[in-house]
Design a protein around this motif. Sequence first.
Motif, PDB file in Angstrom:
ATOM      1  N   LYS A 190     -10.858  -6.970   2.017  1.00 25.69           N
ATOM      2  CA  LYS A 190     -10.085  -6.205   2.996  1.00 25.69           C
ATOM      3  C   LYS A 190      -8.628  -6.063   2.583  1.00 25.69           C
ATOM      4  O   LYS A 190      -8.001  -5.037   2.860  1.00 25.69           O
ATOM      5  CB  LYS A 190     -10.151  -6.863   4.378  1.00 25.69           C
ATOM      6  CG  LYS A 190     -11.526  -6.929   5.008  1.00 25.69           C
ATOM      7  CD  LYS A 190     -12.201  -5.579   5.122  1.00 25.69           C
ATOM      8  CE  LYS A 190     -11.620  -4.685   6.181  1.00 25.69           C
ATOM      9  NZ  LYS A 190     -12.396  -3.412   6.310  1.00 25.69           N
ATOM     10  N   TRP A 211      -2.666  -5.800   5.165  1.00 24.15           N
ATOM     11  CA  TRP A 211      -2.496  -5.889   6.614  1.00 24.15           C
ATOM     12  C   TRP A 211      -2.181  -7.334   6.990  1.00 24.15           C
ATOM     13  O   TRP A 211      -2.925  -8.242   6.598  1.00 24.15           O
ATOM     14  CB  TRP A 211      -3.773  -5.448   7.343  1.00 24.15           C
ATOM     15  CG  TRP A 211      -4.146  -4.033   7.054  1.00 24.15           C
ATOM     16  CD1 TRP A 211      -3.421  -2.913   7.349  1.00 24.15           C
ATOM     17  CD2 TRP A 211      -5.343  -3.568   6.410  1.00 24.15           C
ATOM     18  NE1 TRP A 211      -4.086  -1.791   6.923  1.00 24.15           N
ATOM     19  CE2 TRP A 211      -5.264  -2.159   6.346  1.00 24.15           C
ATOM     20  CE3 TRP A 211      -6.464  -4.210   5.888  1.00 24.15           C
ATOM     21  CZ2 TRP A 211      -6.266  -1.380   5.779  1.00 24.15           C
ATOM     22  CZ3 TRP A 211      -7.466  -3.442   5.314  1.00 24.15           C
ATOM     23  CH2 TRP A 211      -7.368  -2.045   5.266  1.00 24.15           C
ATOM     24  N   GLY A 230      -6.997  -2.428  15.739  1.00 27.33           N
ATOM     25  CA  GLY A 230      -7.311  -1.520  14.657  1.00 27.33           C
ATOM     26  C   GLY A 230      -7.383  -2.111  13.269  1.00 27.33           C
ATOM     27  O   GLY A 230      -7.655  -1.382  12.308  1.00 27.33           O
ATOM     28  N   ARG A 231      -7.132  -3.404  13.118  1.00 24.93           N
ATOM     29  CA  ARG A 231      -7.204  -4.032  11.799  1.00 24.93           C
ATOM     30  C   ARG A 231      -7.704  -5.466  11.939  1.00 24.93           C
ATOM     31  O   ARG A 231      -7.614  -6.059  13.017  1.00 24.93           O
ATOM     32  CB  ARG A 231      -5.828  -4.024  11.116  1.00 24.93           C
ATOM     33  CG  ARG A 231      -4.799  -4.949  11.766  1.00 24.93           C
ATOM     34  CD  ARG A 231      -3.550  -5.057  10.907  1.00 24.93           C
ATOM     35  NE  ARG A 231      -2.645  -6.087  11.387  1.00 24.93           N
ATOM     36  CZ  ARG A 231      -1.595  -5.875  12.166  1.00 24.93           C
ATOM     37  NH1 ARG A 231      -1.331  -4.638  12.572  1.00 24.93           N
ATOM     38  NH2 ARG A 231      -0.819  -6.878  12.544  1.00 24.93           N
ATOM     39  N   LEU A 272     -10.547   0.363   6.291  1.00 24.59           N
ATOM     40  CA  LEU A 272     -10.742  -0.050   7.685  1.00 24.59           C
ATOM     41  C   LEU A 272     -12.100   0.368   8.223  1.00 24.59           C
ATOM     42  O   LEU A 272     -12.571  -0.205   9.204  1.00 24.59           O
ATOM     43  CB  LEU A 272      -9.623   0.524   8.563  1.00 24.59           C
ATOM     44  CG  LEU A 272      -8.246  -0.111   8.354  1.00 24.59           C
ATOM     45  CD1 LEU A 272      -7.185   0.636   9.151  1.00 24.59           C
ATOM     46  CD2 LEU A 272      -8.265  -1.591   8.741  1.00 24.59           C
ATOM     47  N   SER A 328     -13.415   2.678  10.094  1.00 29.24           N
ATOM     48  CA  SER A 328     -13.475   2.807  11.556  1.00 29.24           C
ATOM     49  C   SER A 328     -13.666   4.247  11.995  1.00 29.24           C
ATOM     50  O   SER A 328     -13.118   4.681  13.008  1.00 29.24           O
ATOM     51  CB  SER A 328     -12.203   2.229  12.192  1.00 29.24           C
ATOM     52  OG  SER A 328     -11.038   2.824  11.638  1.00 29.24           O
ATOM     53  N   GLU A 379      -5.015   3.916  14.193  1.00 30.31           N
ATOM     54  CA  GLU A 379      -4.009   3.266  13.361  1.00 30.31           C
ATOM     55  C   GLU A 379      -4.330   1.772  13.226  1.00 30.31           C
ATOM     56  O   GLU A 379      -5.014   1.189  14.083  1.00 30.31           O
ATOM     57  CB  GLU A 379      -2.622   3.443  13.971  1.00 30.31           C
ATOM     58  CG  GLU A 379      -2.141   4.884  14.019  1.00 30.31           C
ATOM     59  CD  GLU A 379      -1.962   5.480  12.632  1.00 30.31           C
ATOM     60  OE1 GLU A 379      -1.496   4.750  11.727  1.00 30.31           O
ATOM     61  OE2 GLU A 379      -2.299   6.666  12.454  1.00 30.31           O
ATOM     62  N   ALA A 380      -3.796   1.184  12.171  1.00 34.65           N
ATOM     63  CA  ALA A 380      -4.047  -0.242  11.911  1.00 34.65           C
ATOM     64  C   ALA A 380      -3.126  -1.112  12.758  1.00 34.65           C
ATOM     65  O   ALA A 380      -2.405  -1.988  12.257  1.00 34.65           O
ATOM     66  CB  ALA A 380      -3.858  -0.549  10.427  1.00 34.65           C
TER      67      ALA A 380
END
Length: 388
Positions: free
Chosen positions: A22, A79, A192-193, A238, A240, A247-248
């Motif tokens: 990731k 992230w 989001g992350r 991500l 998604s 957004e992350a």
Amino acid sequence: MLKLHGTPGSLYTGKVRSYLIKQGIQFENRAAGDSRFRDEIVPKIGRWIIPVLELPNGEFLQDSSAIIERLELDYNERWPTVPVTPRHQLIGHLFELFGGEGLLRPAMHYRWNFDDTNQPFIANDFIGGLASVNADLSEKKAIFQFAAQRMRKAMRSFGVSSDSIPQIESAYEQFLDLFDAHLEGSPYLLGGRPTIGDYGLIASLYAHLGRDPVPAHLMKRRAHRVWRWVERMNSTDLDSGEYGWPEADLFSDDGVPDTLKALMRFIAEDYLPEVRAYVGFANSWLAERPSLEPMTSGLDRQSERTIGQVLFEWRGVTIEVSVMPYRLWLLQKVQDTISNQSAGEKTELTDLLSETGLAEIATLTTTRRVERVNQLEVWGTPAVASVL
């Protein structure tokens, strides 16, 4: 380049592998069955245990949580893994503890109690990860039998028995339903992350529960969003799309949705009794050893991870589990999050814990902190103050 020594089906190797994938950190997978791991790395680590991360400078790191901590310092991660806001940071460390330790009962049960379906897959998996490439068929079978015997013994030490199996299955299905409902609103635990809570959960939910045949089928059939999250946690992006590529970002204003509070209430019911039991046992064990030297384990064999066994009531049955200082070390991360906040933020955190039935987790401390020195868990100096 980093080298990750482990096996494909290793619970904690899966946690580190997911993190590396990731975060976009280049690495090589290395099998723990390699002779170099046995002859060179194990003596340096002090015990046969995986995963071990080999750094480019030749340094070895052991333990999934410690590895992630170090990589957060050494690499410009894609992230941020540990949230900076108080409630999200607390939840992240809580789910790291629960995912890696609290989900061990279903992880071990669903791997080792369905031999007709699981064993052909598991046997090949273990042999591939643990046997030398030059091993003959009899050696490969012996390696699997030894590993399986060891893991079945470990399964019992996590409280899996004929008496507890119905409750284990019921509790795990309840968890799947709750996590699936939470993932309806976001691709990851806190938005989001991925964060440290996701990496804690992926340990059990990938290697054992999302990969072995019986629990993987259960997950796909009962909790498709959880299955997609398992895939997502092993994707380089991500992943998604079904959420519209948000957004992350984490939930705004340090927010905690009701679906996440429901998961926290599940932890209070399912795992808090065990925390209470092993903290109580550890304090009794320490009280019997007032002259225990700081920065030692108090065990005859430094490679041992367990200081004893404790009985407690869990979901209407009596179970027995091993008491491991390592779990106390992870628990301290939750409690340190509270102690490091301002007075107002502490109140906010304890209010959240009280609302979700987890208030006690803030005060269940041992009379000595657990430290990690040279890849091993040791006891610090006596007299630990309350986190509140």
